[in-house]
Scaffold this motif. Structure first.
Motif, PDB file in Angstrom:
ATOM      1  N   ILE A 175     -17.405 -15.154 -46.466  1.00 15.02           N
ATOM      2  CA  ILE A 175     -17.243 -13.909 -47.215  1.00 15.02           C
ATOM      3  C   ILE A 175     -16.273 -14.002 -48.383  1.00 15.02           C
ATOM      4  O   ILE A 175     -16.266 -13.124 -49.238  1.00 15.02           O
ATOM      5  CB  ILE A 175     -16.756 -12.762 -46.302  1.00 15.02           C
ATOM      6  N   SER A 176     -15.457 -15.065 -48.451  1.00 11.47           N
ATOM      7  CA  SER A 176     -14.304 -14.940 -49.366  1.00 11.47           C
ATOM      8  C   SER A 176     -14.723 -14.852 -50.837  1.00 11.47           C
ATOM      9  O   SER A 176     -14.160 -14.066 -51.582  1.00 11.47           O
ATOM     10  CB  SER A 176     -13.310 -16.062 -49.145  1.00 11.47           C
ATOM     11  N   LEU A 177     -15.725 -15.668 -51.224  1.00 17.03           N
ATOM     12  CA  LEU A 177     -16.158 -15.605 -52.619  1.00 17.03           C
ATOM     13  C   LEU A 177     -16.644 -14.200 -52.964  1.00 17.03           C
ATOM     14  O   LEU A 177     -16.371 -13.671 -54.049  1.00 17.03           O
ATOM     15  CB  LEU A 177     -17.284 -16.610 -52.826  1.00 17.03           C
ATOM     16  N   PHE A 178     -17.352 -13.589 -52.028  1.00 22.28           N
ATOM     17  CA  PHE A 178     -17.908 -12.257 -52.276  1.00 22.28           C
ATOM     18  C   PHE A 178     -16.811 -11.199 -52.285  1.00 22.28           C
ATOM     19  O   PHE A 178     -16.881 -10.236 -53.041  1.00 22.28           O
ATOM     20  CB  PHE A 178     -18.975 -11.930 -51.231  1.00 22.28           C
ATOM     21  N   ILE A 179     -15.779 -11.376 -51.450  1.00 25.08           N
ATOM     22  CA  ILE A 179     -14.635 -10.456 -51.508  1.00 25.08           C
ATOM     23  C   ILE A 179     -14.046 -10.488 -52.911  1.00 25.08           C
ATOM     24  O   ILE A 179     -13.769  -9.455 -53.520  1.00 25.08           O
ATOM     25  CB  ILE A 179     -13.565 -10.832 -50.458  1.00 25.08           C
ATOM     26  N   TRP A 180     -13.880 -11.707 -53.454  1.00 25.50           N
ATOM     27  CA  TRP A 180     -13.320 -11.834 -54.806  1.00 25.50           C
ATOM     28  C   TRP A 180     -14.206 -11.157 -55.839  1.00 25.50           C
ATOM     29  O   TRP A 180     -13.722 -10.474 -56.732  1.00 25.50           O
ATOM     30  CB  TRP A 180     -13.139 -13.313 -55.157  1.00 25.50           C
ATOM     31  N   MET A 181     -15.522 -11.356 -55.705  1.00 23.75           N
ATOM     32  CA  MET A 181     -16.428 -10.763 -56.692  1.00 23.75           C
ATOM     33  C   MET A 181     -16.367  -9.242 -56.654  1.00 23.75           C
ATOM     34  O   MET A 181     -16.257  -8.574 -57.682  1.00 23.75           O
ATOM     35  CB  MET A 181     -17.866 -11.210 -56.420  1.00 23.75           C
ATOM     36  N   ILE A 182     -16.446  -8.676 -55.443  1.00 23.98           N
ATOM     37  CA  ILE A 182     -16.471  -7.217 -55.322  1.00 23.98           C
ATOM     38  C   ILE A 182     -15.122  -6.636 -55.733  1.00 23.98           C
ATOM     39  O   ILE A 182     -15.051  -5.627 -56.439  1.00 23.98           O
ATOM     40  CB  ILE A 182     -16.835  -6.804 -53.884  1.00 23.98           C
ATOM     41  N   LYS A 183     -14.048  -7.311 -55.333  1.00 19.85           N
ATOM     42  CA  LYS A 183     -12.712  -6.840 -55.710  1.00 19.85           C
ATOM     43  C   LYS A 183     -12.590  -6.816 -57.236  1.00 19.85           C
ATOM     44  O   LYS A 183     -12.099  -5.838 -57.818  1.00 19.85           O
ATOM     45  CB  LYS A 183     -11.653  -7.765 -55.110  1.00 19.85           C
ATOM     46  N   GLY A 184     -13.072  -7.877 -57.885  1.00 20.40           N
ATOM     47  CA  GLY A 184     -13.027  -7.917 -59.345  1.00 20.40           C
ATOM     48  C   GLY A 184     -13.763  -6.740 -59.964  1.00 20.40           C
ATOM     49  O   GLY A 184     -13.303  -6.134 -60.931  1.00 20.40           O
ATOM     50  N   TYR A 185     -14.893  -6.396 -59.369  1.00 27.98           N
ATOM     51  CA  TYR A 185     -15.678  -5.281 -59.889  1.00 27.98           C
ATOM     52  C   TYR A 185     -14.950  -3.953 -59.686  1.00 27.98           C
ATOM     53  O   TYR A 185     -14.853  -3.134 -60.595  1.00 27.98           O
ATOM     54  CB  TYR A 185     -17.044  -5.245 -59.196  1.00 27.98           C
ATOM     55  N   PHE A 186     -14.430  -3.770 -58.470  1.00 27.67           N
ATOM     56  CA  PHE A 186     -13.696  -2.533 -58.165  1.00 27.67           C
ATOM     57  C   PHE A 186     -12.564  -2.333 -59.171  1.00 27.67           C
ATOM     58  O   PHE A 186     -12.269  -1.220 -59.584  1.00 27.67           O
ATOM     59  CB  PHE A 186     -13.090  -2.593 -56.753  1.00 27.67           C
ATOM     60  N   GLU A 187     -11.910  -3.440 -59.532  1.00 29.99           N
ATOM     61  CA  GLU A 187     -10.747  -3.319 -60.410  1.00 29.99           C
ATOM     62  C   GLU A 187     -11.119  -2.908 -61.828  1.00 29.99           C
ATOM     63  O   GLU A 187     -10.268  -2.450 -62.588  1.00 29.99           O
ATOM     64  CB  GLU A 187      -9.953  -4.636 -60.422  1.00 29.99           C
ATOM     65  N   THR A 188     -12.414  -3.104 -62.188  1.00 31.84           N
ATOM     66  CA  THR A 188     -12.816  -2.663 -63.524  1.00 31.84           C
ATOM     67  C   THR A 188     -13.121  -1.167 -63.543  1.00 31.84           C
ATOM     68  O   THR A 188     -13.319  -0.592 -64.605  1.00 31.84           O
ATOM     69  CB  THR A 188     -14.082  -3.406 -63.995  1.00 31.84           C
ATOM     70  N   ILE A 189     -13.171  -0.532 -62.350  1.00 34.10           N
ATOM     71  CA  ILE A 189     -13.446   0.906 -62.296  1.00 34.10           C
ATOM     72  C   ILE A 189     -12.119   1.642 -62.305  1.00 34.10           C
ATOM     73  O   ILE A 189     -11.260   1.388 -61.460  1.00 34.10           O
ATOM     74  CB  ILE A 189     -14.235   1.254 -61.017  1.00 34.10           C
ATOM     75  N   PRO A 190     -11.914   2.540 -63.275  1.00 38.36           N
ATOM     76  CA  PRO A 190     -10.628   3.242 -63.322  1.00 38.36           C
ATOM     77  C   PRO A 190     -10.417   4.069 -62.053  1.00 38.36           C
ATOM     78  O   PRO A 190     -11.334   4.761 -61.604  1.00 38.36           O
ATOM     79  CB  PRO A 190     -10.754   4.156 -64.538  1.00 38.36           C
ATOM     80  N   PRO A 191      -9.219   3.958 -61.459  1.00 39.46           N
ATOM     81  CA  PRO A 191      -8.977   4.654 -60.195  1.00 39.46           C
ATOM     82  C   PRO A 191      -8.765   6.155 -60.350  1.00 39.46           C
ATOM     83  O   PRO A 191      -8.525   6.843 -59.360  1.00 39.46           O
ATOM     84  CB  PRO A 191      -7.716   3.970 -59.655  1.00 39.46           C
ATOM     85  N   SER A 192      -8.859   6.674 -61.581  1.00 38.08           N
ATOM     86  CA  SER A 192      -8.479   8.087 -61.793  1.00 38.08           C
ATOM     87  C   SER A 192      -9.345   9.032 -60.952  1.00 38.08           C
ATOM     88  O   SER A 192      -8.842  10.003 -60.390  1.00 38.08           O
ATOM     89  CB  SER A 192      -8.609   8.424 -63.278  1.00 38.08           C
ATOM     90  N   MET A 193     -10.662   8.713 -60.844  1.00 41.33           N
ATOM     91  CA  MET A 193     -11.540   9.609 -60.090  1.00 41.33           C
ATOM     92  C   MET A 193     -11.132   9.669 -58.622  1.00 41.33           C
ATOM     93  O   MET A 193     -11.080  10.727 -58.009  1.00 41.33           O
ATOM     94  CB  MET A 193     -12.980   9.130 -60.223  1.00 41.33           C
ATOM     95  N   GLU A 194     -10.842   8.471 -58.066  1.00 40.67           N
ATOM     96  CA  GLU A 194     -10.443   8.442 -56.660  1.00 40.67           C
ATOM     97  C   GLU A 194      -9.110   9.159 -56.478  1.00 40.67           C
ATOM     98  O   GLU A 194      -8.902   9.861 -55.491  1.00 40.67           O
ATOM     99  CB  GLU A 194     -10.308   6.996 -56.187  1.00 40.67           C
ATOM    100  N   GLU A 195      -8.200   8.998 -57.468  1.00 45.21           N
ATOM    101  CA  GLU A 195      -6.894   9.636 -57.350  1.00 45.21           C
ATOM    102  C   GLU A 195      -7.046  11.149 -57.316  1.00 45.21           C
ATOM    103  O   GLU A 195      -6.424  11.831 -56.505  1.00 45.21           O
ATOM    104  CB  GLU A 195      -5.991   9.202 -58.507  1.00 45.21           C
ATOM    105  N   SER A 196      -7.914  11.659 -58.204  1.00 47.86           N
ATOM    106  CA  SER A 196      -8.059  13.118 -58.208  1.00 47.86           C
ATOM    107  C   SER A 196      -8.733  13.593 -56.918  1.00 47.86           C
ATOM    108  O   SER A 196      -8.410  14.663 -56.399  1.00 47.86           O
ATOM    109  CB  SER A 196      -8.837  13.587 -59.437  1.00 47.86           C
ATOM    110  N   ALA A 197      -9.651  12.775 -56.368  1.00 46.74           N
ATOM    111  CA  ALA A 197     -10.274  13.140 -55.092  1.00 46.74           C
ATOM    112  C   ALA A 197      -9.220  13.160 -53.988  1.00 46.74           C
ATOM    113  O   ALA A 197      -9.224  14.030 -53.127  1.00 46.74           O
ATOM    114  CB  ALA A 197     -11.386  12.165 -54.747  1.00 46.74           C
ATOM    115  N   ALA A 198      -8.307  12.185 -54.034  1.00 52.72           N
ATOM    116  CA  ALA A 198      -7.256  12.135 -53.021  1.00 52.72           C
ATOM    117  C   ALA A 198      -6.360  13.358 -53.109  1.00 52.72           C
ATOM    118  O   ALA A 198      -5.927  13.898 -52.100  1.00 52.72           O
ATOM    119  CB  ALA A 198      -6.440  10.846 -53.189  1.00 52.72           C
TER     120      ALA A 198
END
Lengths: 301, 519
Positions: A175-198
């Motif tokens: 799984i590790s390569l895929f963890i890196w890939m997905i993590k990289g993608y998540f990091e390109t998404i601005p967290p502002s939407m999740e923050e406001s949901a929180a």
């Protein structure tokens, strides 16, 4: 760049000739295999058009009975039918690869979320450790896999040697390569939407499930396709874990036609065409996603 | 998922529901002699319960399943393999010490010439008695005291051997005689085989063949200091944990070898033993050369094609691109096996064509240089589309006006490639090139399915001329009759250190720069 009229310059012609010649060279093996699958008898693929056309190999691979000359002197025939239809191996492969890839999505998706969005002790070392430890070649851990599955099978026969769930379990480690890939993608998404949901009172799981996952569908498609293709081609672990021909995957079964003593090229060719074509088509259809995943370092096995 | 928001009674209930089966499993494992495994199961389940109910940091809830799978199927096999590399574990040291010891202790010797036929009698109360008749002197008969047998259970219940007493031929039978079909049908044959009886003179009577018992006892007597004494010739053997065998006073080995710790012996062999060192070094060099040329060649071809397909005036670029990707789209296992046939020395298409065109047919299967060339050619075919795809991605990120400026300067395509394209794309591609090197360094499928490492290396034992380290290691463990798992594990450990270092270097390089992200 403005003039879009094609100018048939010398350079253009040379480029076309080179590409056509190169592609002919590169794709000729496919035609040779196609021809070998329709050629009577078992010969290494070496004719573009078979001398003696026969559908015996296709019938064998599809699990249909056919007549074969048993004794050339008397012309006596016998009916041949595959004990385990080789088509079954394709199905086994698809089953194992799809299940393992879904499991990979689940495991790497959740872990990547924690790595991308949360704070916890040892984050950097774990992330790097995952990637470095994964470099240990799977092939060389075969003795260990054998011991683990043998032990598991003693208690839970459904997870033991010669079972698909057992093989899938082993595959879930990658799984590790895929963890890196997905993590990289998540990091390109601005967290502002999740923050406001929180702020609105959503739990971490709700923000993950309702907000992050839907926008990340493309990367999950990439991970699924890359891992699916990788596992469809996995040979060494499957060849040790799966022992009876009804459990074999495509890679193990296809190789079984090419034993040192007896190389059944015709049957192998028919199976290769039959199973290679759908996988190739799926790959080409998903090309766009695969290419975007490659840039993140995914290497096909 | 978020159990912390549940009221405490529910949390407690969930924990109990998970813990109960875990406790049971650990107990069963412990009873079966797997104490460590049982403890590990308990530990994992407790960690899981803690993570999902009481842990404050939610991150671990997302990490737990992935890390568990990774631990079980990556770290555990790795630790196991590294562990084996410090032991002696091959086809002549296959069993554990306990197994070898137990085998020795079940060896028997005959203590008399007599052979007895036996009959089994069942009493009304369900207990059994056995009657033995000397096959030479049928008037000599013995009857056992009552004993119990557990069907299908290999091993006698109750303490020690069952005493026998002399019996007369005309004594009334103290029970019903069972015939062999009934004995086997009721699963009594196995436990009866394991039963031991003692003759009135104290000698033990045990099974000798299918229908007979004979006086015999253990060949080896276990002394308190761990030595075994041979009852026939008085030889004393002791386990020697340095060589993994039982040896007598003269150093002669007795019985099977067993697995032992060997320290750094396997690593020392790789460095010092010429029979291992010389093939190892040759294969190591070839592995590096193979991986290096593979990366360089696929990169060069892939870049060339990518540059060509970037040319906007070229018609049909998309068709070309799709056709060029084909080798990458077909499952590699199938294409490698196809090439095995195409490069067949006698009948393969490649040689048929070369014979037709030039009247020459290279010996791809027997000549080491040609075999290596074939491996590289096939790997070029398999690998160039990947390089083409990633180069295309990189080329698209180079702003076009750079080339326009350079065209004004009068630079040609070669100058553009050397002074603009390569410097722009190489640094961001470096991690991918290193990853590709590491991948080819351990490209098991290619070598195993294409050549099996052949042709054989002269004086290299199991080694072949096209073997790379990973296939050589595989052969040592699984294809060689010696099945040297320990030596294979030592080489596996070295391989891991090499590719692990490459991965570490890669991390260093790519974290210094922003990683190219898929989007």
């Amino acid at each position: 760049m403005n003039e879009s009229m094609p100018s048939f310059s010398f350079k253009q012609t040379a480029a076309h000739l080179f590409l056509i010649g190169f592609i002919a060279l590169v794709t000729v093996p496919f035609f040779l295999v196609l021809s070998a699958s329709f050629r009577a008898g078992h010969f290494a693929p070496n004719q573009l058009i078979p001398e003696q056309v026969s559908t015996e190999h296709w019938r064998f691979v599809l699990g249909l009975p056919f007549e074969e000359i048993a004794d050339p002197a008397t012309g006596e025939t016998r009916t041949v039918r595959a004990a385990v239809p080789p088509l079954r191996w394709l199905w086994n492969s698809v089953k194992v690869s799809v299940t393992a890839s879904l499991g990979i999505l689940l495991l790497s998706g959740t872990a990547a979320y924690a790595f991308a969005r949360m704070r916890f002790a040892g984050k950097e070392p774990i992330l790097k450790g995952l990637l470095i430890l994964q470099m240990f070649p799977l092939v060389l851990a075969l003795v260990a896999f054998y011991v683990i599955l043998d032990f598991l099978g003693g208690w839970l026969p459904a997870l033991g040697l010669n079972t698909h769930p057992g093989l899938i379990l082993i595959y879930l480690g990658g799984i590790s390569l895929f963890i890196w890939m997905i993590k990289g993608y998540f990091e390109t998404i601005p967290p502002s939407m999740e923050e406001s949901a929180a702020i609105d009172g959503a739990t971490p799981f709700q923000t993950f499930w309702r907000i992050l996952l839907p926008i990340s569908a493309p990367i999950f498609a990439v991970v699924f396709i890359l891992s699916f293709i990788g596992y469809m081609s996995e040979y060494p672990v499957a060849s040790v874990v799966l022992q009876t021909s009804d459990q074999w995957t495509l890679a193990v079964g296809a190789h079984s036609f090419l034993y040192e003593q007896e190389k059944l090229w015709g049957r192998f060719a028919a199976l290769a065409v039959l199973s290679g074509v759908p996988i190739t088509v799926i790959f080409l259809l998903c090309q766009r996603w695969v290419v975007s995943g490659l840039a993140a370092g995914g290497i096909k096995e | 998922m978020n159990a912390r928001s549940l009221p405490p009674p529910f949390r407690f209930l969930i924990s109990a529901l998970a813990l109960a089966p875990a406790l049971w499993i650990s107990f069963v494992l412990y009873q079966a002699g797997h104490a460590v495994t049982g403890l590990a199961v308990l530990l994992v389940v407790c960690t899981g319960i803690h993570v999902y109910t009481t842990a404050r940091n939610p991150a671990w809830r997302y990490l737990f399943p992935g890390l568990l799978g990774f631990g079980l199927f990556v770290i555990l096999p790795l630790v196991y393999t590294v562990g084996i590399s410090f032991t002696r574990f091959d086809s002549s040291h296959l069993l554990s010490f306990e197994r070898v010891r137990a085998d020795l202790l079940t060896e028997t010797r005959r203590t008399g010439p007599e052979v007895f036929a036996h009959r089994l009698l069942e009493r009304e109360d369900g207990l059994f008695r056995a009657r033995f008749t000397d096959t030479v002197q049928p008037e000599r008969k013995y009857l056992s005291e009552p004993f119990s047998l557990t069907p299908r259970f290999a091993g006698i219940d109750g303490p020690g051997p069952v005493p026998l007493h002399p019996a007369l031929a005309d004594d009334p039978l103290p029970g019903r005689l069972l015939d062999l079909p009934e004995i086997t049908r009721r699963g009594l044959y196995l436990p009866l085989r394991e039963a031991a009886f003692s003759l009135p003179d104290g000698r033990a009577l045990a099974v000798a063949d299918l229908r007979h018992f004979a006086p015999q006892d253990r060949l080896w007597e276990e002394r308190t200091d761990g030595a075994l004494v041979n009852r026939l010739d008085g030889r004393v053997i002791r386990p020697d944990f340095n060589v993994g065998r039982h040896v007598d006073e003269h150093g002669e080995a007795v019985g099977f070898g067993f697995r032992t710790w060997a320290g750094l012996e396997n690593y020392r062999k790789i460095v010092a033993d010429p029979r291992i060192r010389s093939p190892f070094l040759r294969i190591f060099v070839w592995t590096v050369v193979f991986a290096g040329i593979s990366v360089a060649a696929t990169f060069a071809l892939g870049l060339l094609l990518a540059v060509l397909l970037q040319w906007k005036e070229l018609r049909g670029r998309h068709v070309y691109r799709t056709l060029l990707i084909l080798p990458y789209a077909v499952p590699a296992v199938l294409s490698i096996l196809i090439f095995q046939g195409l490069f067949n020395q006698e009948f393969g298409a490649v040689n048929e064509l070369l014979r037709f065109l030039f009247g020459a047919a290279p010996d791809w299967n027997t000549n080491p240089t040609m075999a290596r060339a074939m491996v590289l050619l096939v790997n070029l075919w398999l690998g160039y589309p990947y390089m083409m795809l990633i180069c295309t991605g990189m080329l698209q990120s180079i702003p076009g006006d750079i080339y326009e400026a350079s065209a004004i300067d009068g630079s040609g395509p070669v100058k553009n490639l050397v002074y603009i394209t390569l410097p722009m794309i190489l640094p961001p591609l470096l991690p991918l090139l290193i990853a590709s090197f590491a991948f080819n360094f351990n490209n098991f499928n290619l070598i195993h399915l294409l050549t099996l490492g052949e042709p054989a290396m002269v004086g290299g034992g199991i080694a072949g001329e096209t073997d790379i380290l990973v296939t050589y290691t595989f052969s040592l463990a699984f294809r060689d009759s010696g099945s040297n798992y320990a030596l294979a594990s030592a080489i596996a450990t070295i391989l891991f250190v090499i590719v692990g270092a490459l991965a570490w270097l890669n991390l260093k390089l790519s974290t210094r720069r922003a990683r190219p992200l898929p989007r």
